[in-house]
Design a protein around this motif. Structure first.
Motif, short mmCIF file in Angstrom:
data_model
loop_
_atom_site.label_atom_id
_atom_site.label_comp_id
_atom_site.label_asym_id
_atom_site.label_seq_id
_atom_site.Cartn_x
_atom_site.Cartn_y
_atom_site.Cartn_z
N ILE A 83 -2.67 23.52 68.92
CA ILE A 83 -2.10 22.57 67.93
C ILE A 83 -3.46 21.60 67.34
N SER A 84 -4.38 21.26 68.74
CA SER A 84 -5.32 20.30 68.30
C SER A 84 -6.51 20.93 67.66
N ASP A 85 -6.78 22.14 67.34
CA ASP A 85 -8.09 22.89 66.64
C ASP A 85 -9.00 22.97 67.77
N ALA A 86 -8.98 21.91 68.82
CA ALA A 86 -9.72 22.20 70.07
C ALA A 86 -8.90 23.19 71.07
N ASP A 87 -9.19 22.73 72.44
CA ASP A 87 -8.28 23.62 73.12
C ASP A 87 -6.92 22.89 73.95
N GLU A 88 -6.53 22.12 73.13
CA GLU A 88 -5.36 21.40 73.61
C GLU A 88 -4.19 21.68 72.77
N GLY A 89 -2.97 21.17 73.53
CA GLY A 89 -1.92 21.61 72.81
C GLY A 89 -1.03 22.78 72.97
N GLU A 90 0.21 22.64 72.24
CA GLU A 90 0.92 24.01 72.02
C GLU A 90 0.24 25.14 71.33
N ASP A 91 0.62 26.20 71.87
CA ASP A 91 0.03 27.40 70.84
C ASP A 91 1.03 27.61 69.54
N LYS A 92 0.41 27.70 68.28
CA LYS A 92 1.05 27.70 67.31
C LYS A 92 2.06 28.91 67.16
N MET A 93 1.61 29.85 67.47
CA MET A 93 2.49 31.12 67.43
C MET A 93 3.82 31.00 68.45
N VAL A 94 3.50 30.37 69.35
CA VAL A 94 4.81 30.25 70.49
C VAL A 94 5.75 28.99 69.61
N ILE A 95 5.17 27.88 69.11
CA ILE A 95 5.81 27.14 68.28
C ILE A 95 6.85 27.62 67.16
N GLY A 96 6.06 28.64 66.55
CA GLY A 96 6.80 29.43 65.43
C GLY A 96 8.03 30.07 66.07
N ALA A 97 7.79 30.76 67.12
CA ALA A 97 8.75 31.58 67.82
C ALA A 97 9.70 30.96 68.14
N THR A 98 9.61 29.62 68.93
CA THR A 98 10.42 29.09 69.57
C THR A 98 11.52 28.49 68.37
N ASP A 155 -8.97 27.10 84.11
CA ASP A 155 -8.02 27.36 82.92
C ASP A 155 -8.60 28.21 81.74
N GLY A 156 -9.91 28.81 82.03
CA GLY A 156 -10.40 29.39 81.02
C GLY A 156 -12.02 29.70 81.24
N ILE A 157 -12.63 30.49 80.28
CA ILE A 157 -14.00 30.78 80.22
C ILE A 157 -14.59 29.85 78.93
N TYR A 158 -15.40 28.98 79.35
CA TYR A 158 -16.06 28.20 78.26
C TYR A 158 -17.42 28.47 77.84
N PHE A 159 -17.72 28.23 76.55
CA PHE A 159 -19.24 28.18 75.94
C PHE A 159 -19.84 26.88 76.50
N ASP A 160 -21.03 27.00 77.10
CA ASP A 160 -21.77 25.76 77.34
C ASP A 160 -22.80 25.44 76.11
N THR A 161 -22.22 24.56 75.57
CA THR A 161 -23.11 24.08 74.35
C THR A 161 -24.37 23.28 74.46
N VAL A 199 -18.63 17.46 76.25
CA VAL A 199 -17.54 17.15 75.33
C VAL A 199 -17.57 18.25 74.41
N THR A 200 -18.53 18.96 73.96
CA THR A 200 -18.48 19.76 72.78
C THR A 200 -18.31 21.35 73.38
N ASP A 201 -18.12 21.37 74.77
CA ASP A 201 -17.81 22.96 75.09
C ASP A 201 -16.56 23.21 74.60
N PHE A 202 -16.43 24.85 74.39
CA PHE A 202 -15.12 25.09 73.73
C PHE A 202 -14.64 26.34 74.62
N THR A 228 -18.76 25.19 63.69
CA THR A 228 -19.99 24.86 64.29
C THR A 228 -19.95 25.75 65.71
N ASN A 229 -18.73 26.07 66.28
CA ASN A 229 -18.41 26.90 67.35
C ASN A 229 -18.72 28.47 67.15
N GLU A 230 -18.30 28.76 65.86
CA GLU A 230 -18.62 30.31 65.27
C GLU A 230 -20.07 30.47 65.21
#
Ligand code: AMP
Ligand code: ZN
Length: 472
Positions: free
Chosen positions: A75-90, A156-162, A193-196, A258-260
């Motif tokens: 939901i947040s475009d960053a790495d937080e919040g619910e997964d949009k696909m799961v929201i749709g399915a629910t 909780d994941g593998i991050y890119f070190d900006t 702060v910018t790692d993703f 920017t992340n791409e």
């Protein structure tokens, strides 16, 4: 006039020179298919389509990709919040796969309704690649980044070190110090702060999820890709390591694009895209149109109000893709009337296939100035108004409309209520004439409608309109 485009990367208008003419490679960040696209979302694809048509006018062949995001967009475009696909399915009590199919098809239907050329390649993985069909490519990219030392793993994941990519803030002119000072949310285990997230692990709760795969780097836990990595992996797979043009909405500049850039350029050592182009927002009462604010409209909502997709597209073109537009019903109705006037002039102009090359070239030159559609539409209106009687106005204006992607003579099959307004008003005059048994007037109106290219049929359910196919 040479094609000039505004490049977000340099913040200047630049001459457009592709790497391998006549081919142009173009990647448009596509929809997250968990709901219907709203008309603000659709602006991004109308813009990309005008760009494609303008490139084609300049003799280029465009290899266009619009990705289908069907995993990993939180939901947040960053790495937080619910997964949009799961929201749709629910929300709909369906599987994620059913949601993906439903809203991808709806997206294709919107593209078709808006005369977006890319729709001719719908369903093809090489033009509308799905993120979930490219998990191995995304994992390969994450492995490369890991080998080059750009990643770190948290619980909780593998991050890119900006911090390993010093140019990171340049593209969006980010003020990293200001961002750090303004941090309100807990960074968790992120180092900067910018790692993703390149990859997120499924929660270790023993629940089996519909969308989870074996993780990269030999990690035992299952997981799913972060939102950004799909675009880099799929763009490179189908278009090469350096693409000519990459587009999206302006909201993509500070995070997604920017992340791409960071992950792609660190993996290949090459520039990812040569021209970055962004379309501005659509607002409603001064606020961004967005699902979270509940102020969205779909193409179906417009149809319910009698606004055709053509009229909506025409309205979009009356503003530059780089300026914000404010959606109002008056504005789109005004555009529908403007388009109706144009249809009327063209359909009642002398039948001829002669072209006024001078004016057509002037029109193309206007568009070549960074897709200046408002001036191109104004030129088209003025030109047709002042040359109504001329032999070559018909084909020249049709040509200009084709370049803009406006189906001005409504040649595609459409619903009855979407016939141009002036035809509808003649129809209601004719109904009145028939109700008062004024057959002479009714026949006269039938002829007038016919001259505009439409056949009226009287059926037990009332008048029915059909479009008469006329040679182009
Ligand atoms: P999404 O489906 O949320 O990933 O968004 C698809 C595209 O629509 C992205 O390129 C966004 O930048 C764009 N977009 C979202 N909201 C708006 C809006 N109100 N006006 C214009 N573009 C938008
Ligand atoms: Zn993208």
């Amino acid at each position: 006039m040479m094609l000039r485009l505004y490049n977000t990367a340099t913040r200047t208008l630049e001459d457009f020179i592709p790497q391998n003419p006549p081919t142009v490679t173009m990647y448009n960040c596509g929809p997250t298919v968990y709901n219907y696209a709203h008309i603000g979302n659709l602006r991004a694809y109308v813009f990309a389509d005008v760009l494609r048509r303008t490139l084609e006018q300049n003799g280029y062949q465009v290899n266009q990709i619009i990705n289908i995001t069907d995993v990993g967009h939180l939901i947040s475009d960053a790495d937080e919040g619910e997964d949009k696909m799961v929201i749709g399915a629910t929300r709909e009590g369906k599987s994620v796969e059913e949601i993906i199919t439903k809203y991808t098809d709806a997206f294709y239907a919107d593209l078709e309704a808006l005369s977006i050329e890319a729709a001719q390649d719908k369903g093809l993985e090489s033009h509308f690649p799905r993120a979930t069909h490219h998990i191995s490519e995304q994992i390969a990219l994450i492995n490369t980044l890991d080998e080059e030392g750009y990643t770190y793993t948290t619980s909780d994941g593998i991050y890119f070190d900006t911090s390993k990519f010093p140019r990171y803030p340049n593209f969006a002119k980010l003020d990293i110090k200001g961002m750090q000072a303004g941090m309100r949310v807990d960074m968790g285990e992120k180092k900067h702060v910018t790692d993703f997230a390149l990859w997120k692990f499924s929660p270790s709760d023993g629940v089996i999820r519909e969308q989870e795969w074996n993780s990269p780097l030999g990690i035992i836990r299952k997981g799913f890709p972060g939102w950004h990595i799909e675009c880099s992996a799929m763009a490179m797979k189908y278009l090469g390591e350096t693409i000519d043009i990459h587009t999206g909405g302006v909201d993509h500049i500070p995070v997604h694009h920017t992340n791409e850039i960071a992950q792609s350029e660190c993996a290949t050592g090459k520039p990812f895209a040569r021209y970055w182009m962004h379309s501005a927002f659509m607002n409603v009462d001064g606020q961004k149109m967005s699902k979270s604010l509940g102020n969205t409209f779909t193409l179906a909502n417009l149809r319910e109000h009698g606004i055709s997709p053509e009229a909506f597209r025409y309205w979009l073109l009356t503003a530059s893709y780089r300026t914000q537009v404010n959606f109002t019903w008056e504005a789109v109705k005004g555009a529908q009337q403007g388009l109706s006037k144009l249809t009327k002039i063209i359909s009642s102009s002398p039948e001829s296939t002669d072209i006024d090359q001078d004016n057509l070239e002037k029109f193309k030159a206007i568009l070549n100035n960074d897709l200046d559609t408002p001036n191109a539409v104004a030129f088209l209106q003025e030109y047709t108004k002042h040359n109504k009687e001329s032999r070559n106005v018909r084909q020249t204006a049709i040509e200009m409309c084709n370049i803009l992607g406006i189906d001005v003579l409504f040649r595609r099959p459409i619903d009855n209520f979407l016939f141009p307004e002036f035809v509808q008003s003649l129809m209601s005059d004719r109904k009145q004439a028939r109700d008062t048994r004024n057959w002479a007037e009714s026949d006269r109106l039938r002829d007038e409608i016919k001259r505009l290219g439409y056949e009226v049929k009287d059926t037990p359910e009332g008048q029915k309109l059909e479009h008469i196919e006329v040679a182009k």
